[in-house]
Design a protein around this motif. Structure first.
Motif, PDB file in Angstrom:
ATOM      1  N   SER A   1     -26.244  44.909  15.216  1.00 42.18           N
ATOM      2  CA  SER A   1     -26.449  45.369  16.604  1.00 42.18           C
ATOM      3  C   SER A   1     -26.387  46.892  16.609  1.00 42.18           C
ATOM      4  O   SER A   1     -25.387  47.470  16.182  1.00 42.18           O
ATOM      5  CB  SER A   1     -25.335  44.833  17.504  1.00 42.18           C
ATOM      6  OG  SER A   1     -25.238  45.655  18.657  1.00 42.18           O
TER       7      SER A   1
ATOM      8  N   LEU B   1     -25.962  48.832  18.973  1.00 46.54           N
ATOM      9  CA  LEU B   1     -25.121  49.391  20.044  1.00 46.54           C
ATOM     10  C   LEU B   1     -24.081  50.353  19.462  1.00 46.54           C
ATOM     11  O   LEU B   1     -23.756  51.369  20.079  1.00 46.54           O
ATOM     12  CB  LEU B   1     -24.430  48.260  20.808  1.00 46.54           C
ATOM     13  CG  LEU B   1     -23.625  48.677  22.042  1.00 46.54           C
ATOM     14  CD1 LEU B   1     -24.563  49.186  23.136  1.00 46.54           C
ATOM     15  CD2 LEU B   1     -22.796  47.506  22.564  1.00 46.54           C
TER      16      LEU B   1
ATOM     17  N   HIS C   1     -30.620  43.760  16.131  1.00 42.27           N
ATOM     18  CA  HIS C   1     -30.216  43.258  17.458  1.00 42.27           C
ATOM     19  C   HIS C   1     -30.104  44.416  18.444  1.00 42.27           C
ATOM     20  O   HIS C   1     -29.374  45.383  18.181  1.00 42.27           O
ATOM     21  CB  HIS C   1     -28.873  42.532  17.316  1.00 42.27           C
ATOM     22  CG  HIS C   1     -28.401  41.834  18.541  1.00 42.27           C
ATOM     23  ND1 HIS C   1     -28.862  40.598  18.928  1.00 42.27           N
ATOM     24  CD2 HIS C   1     -27.497  42.217  19.476  1.00 42.27           C
ATOM     25  CE1 HIS C   1     -28.238  40.248  20.046  1.00 42.27           C
ATOM     26  NE2 HIS C   1     -27.407  41.192  20.397  1.00 42.27           N
TER      27      HIS C   1
ATOM     28  N   ASP D   1     -29.060  45.597  22.065  1.00 37.64           N
ATOM     29  CA  ASP D   1     -28.230  45.231  23.232  1.00 37.64           C
ATOM     30  C   ASP D   1     -28.588  46.074  24.447  1.00 37.64           C
ATOM     31  O   ASP D   1     -28.169  47.222  24.550  1.00 37.64           O
ATOM     32  CB  ASP D   1     -26.750  45.444  22.892  1.00 37.64           C
ATOM     33  CG  ASP D   1     -26.235  44.328  22.018  1.00 37.64           C
ATOM     34  OD1 ASP D   1     -25.586  44.623  20.989  1.00 37.64           O
ATOM     35  OD2 ASP D   1     -26.490  43.170  22.362  1.00 37.64           O
TER      36      ASP D   1
ATOM     37  N   MET E   1     -28.322  46.908  28.285  1.00 33.68           N
ATOM     38  CA  MET E   1     -27.333  46.689  29.347  1.00 33.68           C
ATOM     39  C   MET E   1     -27.676  47.541  30.578  1.00 33.68           C
ATOM     40  O   MET E   1     -28.033  48.702  30.436  1.00 33.68           O
ATOM     41  CB  MET E   1     -25.944  47.093  28.852  1.00 33.68           C
ATOM     42  CG  MET E   1     -25.503  46.323  27.627  1.00 33.68           C
ATOM     43  SD  MET E   1     -23.930  46.943  27.017  1.00 33.68           S
ATOM     44  CE  MET E   1     -23.751  45.931  25.553  1.00 33.68           C
TER      45      MET E   1
ATOM     46  N   HIS F   1     -31.617  41.499  23.173  1.00 31.80           N
ATOM     47  CA  HIS F   1     -30.628  40.763  23.992  1.00 31.80           C
ATOM     48  C   HIS F   1     -30.534  41.467  25.346  1.00 31.80           C
ATOM     49  O   HIS F   1     -29.952  42.554  25.446  1.00 31.80           O
ATOM     50  CB  HIS F   1     -29.290  40.788  23.238  1.00 31.80           C
ATOM     51  CG  HIS F   1     -28.150  40.177  23.989  1.00 31.80           C
ATOM     52  ND1 HIS F   1     -26.838  40.348  23.577  1.00 31.80           N
ATOM     53  CD2 HIS F   1     -28.100  39.421  25.099  1.00 31.80           C
ATOM     54  CE1 HIS F   1     -26.038  39.697  24.408  1.00 31.80           C
ATOM     55  NE2 HIS F   1     -26.772  39.126  25.333  1.00 31.80           N
TER      56      HIS F   1
ATOM     57  N   MET G   1     -29.005  42.035  28.693  1.00 27.93           N
ATOM     58  CA  MET G   1     -27.847  41.817  29.555  1.00 27.93           C
ATOM     59  C   MET G   1     -28.147  42.488  30.886  1.00 27.93           C
ATOM     60  O   MET G   1     -27.610  43.550  31.235  1.00 27.93           O
ATOM     61  CB  MET G   1     -26.582  42.387  28.897  1.00 27.93           C
ATOM     62  CG  MET G   1     -26.114  41.524  27.737  1.00 27.93           C
ATOM     63  SD  MET G   1     -24.982  42.352  26.624  1.00 27.93           S
ATOM     64  CE  MET G   1     -26.161  43.091  25.492  1.00 27.93           C
TER      65      MET G   1
ATOM     66  N   PRO H   1     -19.642  40.047  27.157  1.00 19.59           N
ATOM     67  CA  PRO H   1     -20.698  41.039  26.897  1.00 19.59           C
ATOM     68  C   PRO H   1     -20.416  42.380  27.575  1.00 19.59           C
ATOM     69  O   PRO H   1     -19.818  42.441  28.628  1.00 19.59           O
ATOM     70  CB  PRO H   1     -21.949  40.380  27.486  1.00 19.59           C
ATOM     71  CG  PRO H   1     -21.493  39.229  28.289  1.00 19.59           C
ATOM     72  CD  PRO H   1     -20.143  38.848  27.801  1.00 19.59           C
ATOM     73  N   GLY H   2     -20.864  43.448  26.910  1.00 18.53           N
ATOM     74  CA  GLY H   2     -20.745  44.796  27.473  1.00 18.53           C
ATOM     75  C   GLY H   2     -20.338  45.836  26.455  1.00 18.53           C
ATOM     76  O   GLY H   2     -20.697  47.000  26.567  1.00 18.53           O
TER      77      GLY H   2
ATOM     78  N   GLY I   1     -19.148  46.741  22.089  1.00 16.08           N
ATOM     79  CA  GLY I   1     -18.910  46.351  20.702  1.00 16.08           C
ATOM     80  C   GLY I   1     -17.421  46.504  20.405  1.00 16.08           C
ATOM     81  O   GLY I   1     -16.654  46.975  21.242  1.00 16.08           O
ATOM     82  N   GLY I   2     -17.022  46.066  19.208  1.00 17.02           N
ATOM     83  CA  GLY I   2     -15.649  46.286  18.739  1.00 17.02           C
ATOM     84  C   GLY I   2     -14.580  45.406  19.367  1.00 17.02           C
ATOM     85  O   GLY I   2     -13.386  45.682  19.267  1.00 17.02           O
TER      86      GLY I   2
ATOM     87  N   ASP J   1     -22.608  36.171  18.622  1.00 17.15           N
ATOM     88  CA  ASP J   1     -22.669  37.599  18.921  1.00 17.15           C
ATOM     89  C   ASP J   1     -21.330  38.102  19.459  1.00 17.15           C
ATOM     90  O   ASP J   1     -20.941  37.788  20.570  1.00 17.15           O
ATOM     91  CB  ASP J   1     -23.762  37.823  19.977  1.00 17.15           C
ATOM     92  CG  ASP J   1     -24.008  39.271  20.279  1.00 17.15           C
ATOM     93  OD1 ASP J   1     -24.833  39.538  21.171  1.00 17.15           O
ATOM     94  OD2 ASP J   1     -23.379  40.132  19.635  1.00 17.15           O
ATOM     95  N   GLY J   2     -20.647  38.892  18.589  1.00 15.54           N
ATOM     96  CA  GLY J   2     -19.426  39.537  19.075  1.00 15.54           C
ATOM     97  C   GLY J   2     -18.231  39.269  18.191  1.00 15.54           C
ATOM     98  O   GLY J   2     -17.861  38.103  18.020  1.00 15.54           O
ATOM     99  N   GLY J   3     -17.646  40.347  17.648  1.00 12.50           N
ATOM    100  CA  GLY J   3     -16.405  40.221  16.870  1.00 12.50           C
ATOM    101  C   GLY J   3     -16.590  39.631  15.489  1.00 12.50           C
ATOM    102  O   GLY J   3     -15.650  39.090  14.898  1.00 12.50           O
TER     103      GLY J   3
ATOM    104  N   GLY K   1     -22.006  44.195  14.883  1.00  6.49           N
ATOM    105  CA  GLY K   1     -22.131  45.593  15.306  1.00  6.49           C
ATOM    106  C   GLY K   1     -21.169  46.488  14.547  1.00  6.49           C
ATOM    107  O   GLY K   1     -21.498  47.030  13.487  1.00  6.49           O
ATOM    108  N   SER K   2     -19.950  46.581  15.048  1.00  2.00           N
ATOM    109  CA  SER K   2     -18.982  47.552  14.511  1.00  2.00           C
ATOM    110  C   SER K   2     -18.629  47.301  13.049  1.00  2.00           C
ATOM    111  O   SER K   2     -18.471  48.245  12.273  1.00  2.00           O
ATOM    112  CB  SER K   2     -17.721  47.553  15.375  1.00  2.00           C
ATOM    113  OG  SER K   2     -17.281  46.223  15.574  1.00  2.00           O
TER     114      SER K   2
HETATM  115  C1  DX5 Z   1     -21.857  42.906  23.313  1.00  5.68           C
HETATM  116  C2  DX5 Z   1     -23.121  42.794  22.479  1.00  5.68           C
HETATM  117  C3  DX5 Z   1     -22.813  42.530  21.017  1.00  5.68           C
HETATM  118  C4  DX5 Z   1     -21.968  43.635  20.380  1.00  5.68           C
HETATM  119  C5  DX5 Z   1     -21.542  43.206  19.000  1.00  5.68           C
HETATM  120  O1  DX5 Z   1     -22.203  42.857  24.678  1.00  5.68           O
HETATM  121  O2  DX5 Z   1     -23.937  41.759  22.947  1.00  5.68           O
HETATM  122  O3  DX5 Z   1     -24.070  42.423  20.318  1.00  5.68           O
HETATM  123  O4  DX5 Z   1     -22.718  44.816  20.304  1.00  5.68           O
HETATM  124  O5  DX5 Z   1     -20.693  44.214  18.520  1.00  5.68           O
HETATM  125  P1  DX5 Z   1     -19.439  43.822  17.586  1.00  5.68           P
HETATM  126  O6  DX5 Z   1     -20.037  43.162  16.357  1.00  5.68           O
HETATM  127  O7  DX5 Z   1     -18.791  45.159  17.269  1.00  5.68           O
HETATM  128  O8  DX5 Z   1     -18.569  42.901  18.377  1.00  5.68           O
END
Ligand code: DX5
Ligand code: ZN
Length: 209
Positions: free
Chosen positions: A6, A8, A29, A31, A33, A62, A64, A136-137, A139-140, A170-172, A192-193
């Motif tokens: 991602s 982001l 990916h 993101d 928003m 994606h 959002m 959602p919103g 990363g990290g 998606d996420g963490g 992402g992170s």
């Molecule tokens: C959050 C995004 C995710 C996020 C993932 O709203 O949809 O794609 O960027 O980032 P990590 O992998 O750091 O959780």
């Protein structure tokens, strides 16, 4: 398992270098928003218009957004291979129709608090189901392991009814949670992170697969 970094968490002051650093990925990916559907604003299609020139990796967009229908054409324009909309957004069915009419793959996704049953009307239409394992919103954030129950349910539904969607999470996602996701039946992991905070990103991508 396929890996979709991602952007982001990427350094937008050197986006081309950042994209190059994850060239071994399976998807990129994006993101998007709007600061309304989620409490954060990321980037519009104009920021990404040059992406397809610098990356051969398929774009996994994606959205959002509260009103995704208004923006689908722009993200088709920049070369998205997949466009995914939230089931909690407005005009979901029209949005999916629009994405498919544009000749690209349609995805549906849901927030952690939304029940997997809300996806049922769309499962026979979509190419991708994205399970959010964070709110959602941003990363990290920390992986919400209870969301893996939705993955398992979607694996069963696909088997029972012969659906063709890929399952994405998606996420963490990190070294440990990637293993849990893979074991649950995830096809694509958005990261992402864990990737963009690393030095050797291609090595991290290989370790997550
Ligand atoms: C959050 C995004 C995710 C996020 C993932 O709203 O949809 O794609 O960027 O980032 P990590 O992998 O750091 O959780
Ligand atoms: Zn995302």
């Amino acid at each position: 398992m396929f890996i979709a970094p991602s952007i982001l968490t990427a350094d937008f002051n050197q986006l081309a270098t950042e994209i190059e650093s994850v060239k071994s990925a399976d998807f990129l990916h994006l993101d998007v928003m709007d600061g309304h559907f989620v409490p954060n604003i990321s980037f519009g299609s104009h920021v990404l218009s040059g992406l397809k020139k610098i990356s051969k990796v398929p774009l996994d967009t994606h959205l959002m957004l509260s009103n995704p229908l208004d923006y689908i054409d722009q993200f088709v324009e920049i070369g998205s291979s997949y466009i995914t909309v939230h089931v909690e957004a407005n005009k979901v069915q029209e949005s999916i129709n629009r994405i498919k009419a544009s000749g690209i793959k349609a995805g549906i996704t849901l927030k952690p608090k939304t029940k997997v049953e809300t996806l049922y009307p769309y499962l026979d239409q979509v190419d991708l189901v994205l399970i959010m394992s964070v709110e959602p919103g941003f990363g990290g954030q920390k992986f919400m392991v209870d969301q893996l129950e939705k993955v398992k349910a979607l694996v069963e539904l696909r088997k029972t009814y012969g659906y063709h969607y890929m399952i994405e999470i998606d996420g963490g996602i990190n070294g440990d949670t990637a293993k849990l996701a893979k074991a649950a039946g995830v096809d694509i992991a958005v990261v992402g992170s864990y990737i963009f905070n690393a030095k050797d990103r291609d090595a991290v991508i290989g370790s997550l697969r």
